[in-house]
Design a protein around this motif. Structure first.
Motif, PDB file in Angstrom:
ATOM      1  N   SER A   2      56.501  50.568  16.595  1.00 22.03           N
ATOM      2  CA  SER A   2      57.369  51.591  17.175  1.00 22.03           C
ATOM      3  C   SER A   2      57.108  51.739  18.665  1.00 22.03           C
ATOM      4  O   SER A   2      58.047  51.835  19.464  1.00 22.03           O
ATOM      5  CB  SER A   2      57.137  52.929  16.488  1.00 22.03           C
ATOM      6  OG  SER A   2      57.272  52.802  15.111  1.00 22.03           O
ATOM      7  N   LEU A   3      55.818  51.736  19.047  1.00 22.45           N
ATOM      8  CA  LEU A   3      55.463  51.854  20.467  1.00 22.45           C
ATOM      9  C   LEU A   3      56.016  50.661  21.245  1.00 22.45           C
ATOM     10  O   LEU A   3      56.590  50.826  22.327  1.00 22.45           O
ATOM     11  CB  LEU A   3      53.939  51.883  20.622  1.00 22.45           C
ATOM     12  CG  LEU A   3      53.266  53.236  20.631  1.00 22.45           C
ATOM     13  CD1 LEU A   3      51.768  53.051  20.579  1.00 22.45           C
ATOM     14  CD2 LEU A   3      53.637  54.013  21.857  1.00 22.45           C
ATOM     15  N   MET A   4      55.847  49.459  20.691  1.00 22.23           N
ATOM     16  CA  MET A   4      56.304  48.259  21.396  1.00 22.23           C
ATOM     17  C   MET A   4      57.818  48.261  21.537  1.00 22.23           C
ATOM     18  O   MET A   4      58.354  47.868  22.573  1.00 22.23           O
ATOM     19  CB  MET A   4      55.853  46.993  20.654  1.00 22.23           C
ATOM     20  CG  MET A   4      54.396  46.691  20.775  1.00 22.23           C
ATOM     21  SD  MET A   4      53.883  46.434  22.461  1.00 22.23           S
ATOM     22  CE  MET A   4      54.645  44.869  22.786  1.00 22.23           C
ATOM     23  N   THR A   5      58.528  48.715  20.500  1.00 27.30           N
ATOM     24  CA  THR A   5      59.985  48.771  20.597  1.00 27.30           C
ATOM     25  C   THR A   5      60.396  49.752  21.687  1.00 27.30           C
ATOM     26  O   THR A   5      61.290  49.457  22.477  1.00 27.30           O
ATOM     27  CB  THR A   5      60.595  49.201  19.247  1.00 27.30           C
ATOM     28  OG1 THR A   5      59.935  48.498  18.218  1.00 27.30           O
ATOM     29  CG2 THR A   5      62.059  48.898  19.194  1.00 27.30           C
ATOM     30  N   SER A   6      59.728  50.919  21.742  1.00 28.85           N
ATOM     31  CA  SER A   6      60.095  51.876  22.793  1.00 28.85           C
ATOM     32  C   SER A   6      59.756  51.329  24.164  1.00 28.85           C
ATOM     33  O   SER A   6      60.490  51.561  25.116  1.00 28.85           O
ATOM     34  CB  SER A   6      59.417  53.232  22.607  1.00 28.85           C
ATOM     35  OG  SER A   6      58.819  53.351  21.389  1.00 28.85           O
ATOM     36  N   ILE A   7      58.647  50.591  24.274  1.00 30.40           N
ATOM     37  CA  ILE A   7      58.245  50.089  25.584  1.00 30.40           C
ATOM     38  C   ILE A   7      59.180  48.978  26.047  1.00 30.40           C
ATOM     39  O   ILE A   7      59.594  48.944  27.200  1.00 30.40           O
ATOM     40  CB  ILE A   7      56.783  49.597  25.529  1.00 30.40           C
ATOM     41  CG1 ILE A   7      55.841  50.792  25.548  1.00 30.40           C
ATOM     42  CG2 ILE A   7      56.471  48.676  26.698  1.00 30.40           C
ATOM     43  CD1 ILE A   7      54.414  50.432  25.302  1.00 30.40           C
ATOM     44  N   MET A   8      59.552  48.085  25.133  1.00 32.57           N
ATOM     45  CA  MET A   8      60.312  46.908  25.563  1.00 32.57           C
ATOM     46  C   MET A   8      61.804  47.166  25.658  1.00 32.57           C
ATOM     47  O   MET A   8      62.492  46.542  26.451  1.00 32.57           O
ATOM     48  CB  MET A   8      60.053  45.750  24.611  1.00 32.57           C
ATOM     49  CG  MET A   8      58.661  45.209  24.741  1.00 32.57           C
ATOM     50  SD  MET A   8      58.494  43.638  23.972  1.00 32.57           S
ATOM     51  CE  MET A   8      59.053  43.977  22.357  1.00 32.57           C
ATOM     52  N   PHE A   9      62.344  48.051  24.816  1.00 28.94           N
ATOM     53  CA  PHE A   9      63.798  48.194  24.783  1.00 28.94           C
ATOM     54  C   PHE A   9      64.288  49.572  25.191  1.00 28.94           C
ATOM     55  O   PHE A   9      65.430  49.717  25.591  1.00 28.94           O
ATOM     56  CB  PHE A   9      64.323  47.874  23.388  1.00 28.94           C
ATOM     57  CG  PHE A   9      64.070  46.464  22.954  1.00 28.94           C
ATOM     58  CD1 PHE A   9      64.867  45.433  23.422  1.00 28.94           C
ATOM     59  CD2 PHE A   9      63.031  46.164  22.111  1.00 28.94           C
ATOM     60  CE1 PHE A   9      64.637  44.130  23.043  1.00 28.94           C
ATOM     61  CE2 PHE A   9      62.792  44.854  21.720  1.00 28.94           C
ATOM     62  CZ  PHE A   9      63.596  43.837  22.192  1.00 28.94           C
ATOM     63  N   MET A  10      63.439  50.592  25.059  1.00 26.79           N
ATOM     64  CA  MET A  10      63.932  51.957  25.276  1.00 26.79           C
ATOM     65  C   MET A  10      63.333  52.602  26.530  1.00 26.79           C
ATOM     66  O   MET A  10      63.295  53.817  26.633  1.00 26.79           O
ATOM     67  CB  MET A  10      63.608  52.824  24.057  1.00 26.79           C
ATOM     68  CG  MET A  10      64.210  52.342  22.776  1.00 26.79           C
ATOM     69  SD  MET A  10      65.959  52.641  22.688  1.00 26.79           S
ATOM     70  CE  MET A  10      65.953  54.356  22.240  1.00 26.79           C
ATOM     71  N   GLY A  11      62.880  51.787  27.464  1.00 27.13           N
ATOM     72  CA  GLY A  11      62.450  52.344  28.739  1.00 27.13           C
ATOM     73  C   GLY A  11      61.090  53.020  28.737  1.00 27.13           C
ATOM     74  O   GLY A  11      60.764  53.699  29.698  1.00 27.13           O
ATOM     75  N   GLY A  12      60.293  52.838  27.690  1.00 25.19           N
ATOM     76  CA  GLY A  12      58.922  53.360  27.692  1.00 25.19           C
ATOM     77  C   GLY A  12      58.848  54.825  28.027  1.00 25.19           C
ATOM     78  O   GLY A  12      59.428  55.652  27.347  1.00 25.19           O
TER      79      GLY A  12
END
Lengths: 354, 194
Positions: A262-272
């Motif tokens: 979940s963290l990686m998805t937010s960091i890579m696609f959702m602007g961290g």
């Protein structure tokens, strides 16, 4: 560097590590609570609501119960590997958190420039997360093999096939992110998406976002890809023979991996840690990152509550015949668009390295 | 100082791991020791500031190749007693090869090529020098031909393995997923007037 300096440095590192692992362990406990309550809500029942106010002490009661249970080693199990397997499952899930940046801070104006809130600011952070993530297979594989049980072995083999297959498409989805960000440093990837949600990589990479998150579900053996556990066919898969705290270690690893994806998805696609609209920047970045992560964890739980389990051949088909060609085509599209005169200005909007 | 301590730590552990790969009875334990050995090799790469190669070592060898090794070993039934059969019979040949390799390595080690004066010490560059970018530049300019040749060989191997293992059985029932998706309600459902 004197010995005292080294000791101080080691102490700071130890504190940094504790500052990440303890919240991860606590959030794992409360994600199990959240999961039970959310699934209960979706299935129109209560979920756990007896221990403590609204059942808030339930995870602690569960932990205590598991801690007090007897740990059994089967007679013909390979003892060393049987004991090592839960540790090997948990280790990669926790070690990967070392490079995750939780935001940027100048420590209330003490530092001149903002620093990344991560234990290690690696140039190759994203590769590190991938490499460490690929080690999670060993815990499961060894657990299945060392238990000397047929169900466990089938579960382990299933899980390995699944993780190896989905890792490929996950890797290619990451390559797409790298082509836009032009860096493997997680902090740089987040900063490349600064300035509002129209800069986020979910917009040019929407199919890759789907591929990454769904593959992430398969990597963590979560429903609807929970064939390694498959309680209706192979009892509990690779951890049939485990009991007590060792069993708990496996679920700890699963939920920690879920937080990581979940963290990686937010960091890579959702602007961290960037707010969707620059006007909302007054809310601290870490809160944004954790909020986005919580949303993806909720998605994981939602999947579990709604989707039936895949059949094994369907699972393999999805990984190799749908996701893999999809990612390869998207890499080609991005590459061609970057160097085609008209298109490069459009795609260049998301490429800060140009 | 600290660097050489870590060098001997990683090097020593890698050697011990490699020895245990050969010496352990259980093939599963051998694989685990081999993984341990790869980790220490990756550590040696990190000491040389080659973080990209170090991580790739872990990603490819530990994350993919060794998993396949374990996969094969799980499927095999290994009989240790049968493996040890004829140990004395093969000892002279094996011993000779081992001695040859040992003499080669020892003579290379003491020839002076690897002495401290001859070896250049690696200069540590700052964090702003990006290892990955440098490798990329070198690989796609100086070594482009070799890189592309390697890619073609890999592709040929990939196609070859698919051709060798593919078996199309006409009597097997496969699920035709596009056909399943294309099915309409009218294809399956018929209204009967009662």
């Amino acid at each position: 560097m004197s010995l005292l300096d080294m000791a101080i440095q080691a102490g700071i590192w130890a504190l940094e590590i504790l500052a990440i692992t303890i919240p991860v362990a606590l959030s794992v406990a409360y994600i199990t609570y959240l999961e039970r309550r959310v699934i209960g809500w979706m299935q129109i029942r209560k979920g756990c609501n007896r221990v403590g106010w609204a059942g808030l002490l339930q995870p602690i009661a569960d932990g205590l119960k598991l801690f007090l249970k007897e740990s059994i080693i089967p007679t013909h199990a390979n003892k060393a590997l049987f004991v090592a397997a839960p540790v090997l499952a948990l280790l990669p899930a926790l070690v990967a958190f070392a490079v995750i940046p939780f935001g940027e801070t100048d420590l209330f104006g003490i530092w001149k420039s903002p620093h990344l809130m991560a234990i290690a600011n690696l140039n190759i952070g994203i590769l590190y997360v991938m490499a460490v993530g690929s080690l999670a297979i060993y815990g499961i594989l060894l657990a299945g093999w060392a238990s000397n049980s047929k169900y466990a072995l089938i579960g382990a083999v299933r899980s390995t096939c699944q993780m190896v297959s989905y890792e490929v498409s996950m890797g290619f989805a990451i390559v797409c992110v790298l082509m836009l960000a032009g860096s493997m440093n997680l902090g740089d990837i987040v900063n490349a998406q600064a300035g509002g949600f129209w800069h986020w990589y979910i917009i040019p990479l929407f199919p890759m976002f789907l591929v990454y998150f769904i593959s992430g579900c398969a990597e963590t053996n979560r429903s609807p890809f929970d064939l390694p556990e498959g309680e209706s066919e192979i009892v509990a898969g690779f951890f049939v023979e485990y009991s007590g705290m060792w069993f708990a270690t496996f679920s700890l690893a699963e939920y920690a991996a879920m937080i990581l994806i979940s963290l990686m998805t937010s960091i890579m696609f959702m602007g961290g840690w960037h707010a969707p609209i620059p006007a909302l920047d007054f809310i601290p970045g870490t809160l944004w990152l954790l909020g986005k992560t919580l949303f993806f964890i909720f998605l994981f739980i939602w999947f579990r509550a709604t989707f039936p389990r895949y059949r094994y051949d369907q699972l393999m088909r999805l990984g190799w015949k749908v996701f893999l060609p999809c990612t390869l085509v998207w890499i080609a599209v991005l590459g061609i668009a970057t160097y085609t005169p008209g298109l490069s200005t459009i795609i260049g909007f998301w490429q800060p390295w140009r | 100082m600290l660097e050489s301590i870590f060098f001997y730590l990683f090097g020593g552990l890698a050697t011990i791991g490699a020895l245990l790969v050969v010496l352990s009875r259980n093939p599963m334990h051998s694989v685990m020791w081999l993984i341990f050995c790869f980790f220490n090799a990756a550590g040696l790469f990190f000491l040389l500031d080659a973080e990209f190669i170090g991580i790739i070592t872990i990603l490819i060898y530990v994350g993919a190749v060794m998993v396949l090794f374990i996969f094969v070993i799980i499927m095999l039934e290994v009989n240790v007693a049968r493996m040890r059969e004829g140990f004395l019979h093969h000892l002279p040949l094996g011993g000779m090869i081992a001695m040859l390799v040992f003499i080669e390595m020892a003579s290379a080690g003491f020839s002076g090529v690897f002495s401290a004066e001859q070896m250049g010490t690696a200069v540590h560059l700052g964090q702003e020098v990006n290892n990955t970018a440098e490798i990329g530049k070198e690989l796609y300019t100086h070594y482009l031909l070799g890189f592309e040749l390697a890619a073609i060989i890999l592709l040929a191997a990939l196609v070859g393995s698919v051709v060798l293992t593919i078996r199309s059985r006409k009597d097997a029932k496969y699920q035709n997923i596009p056909a399943q998706i294309a099915v309409k309600k009218s294809d399956r459902l018929r209204k009967v007037r009662m």
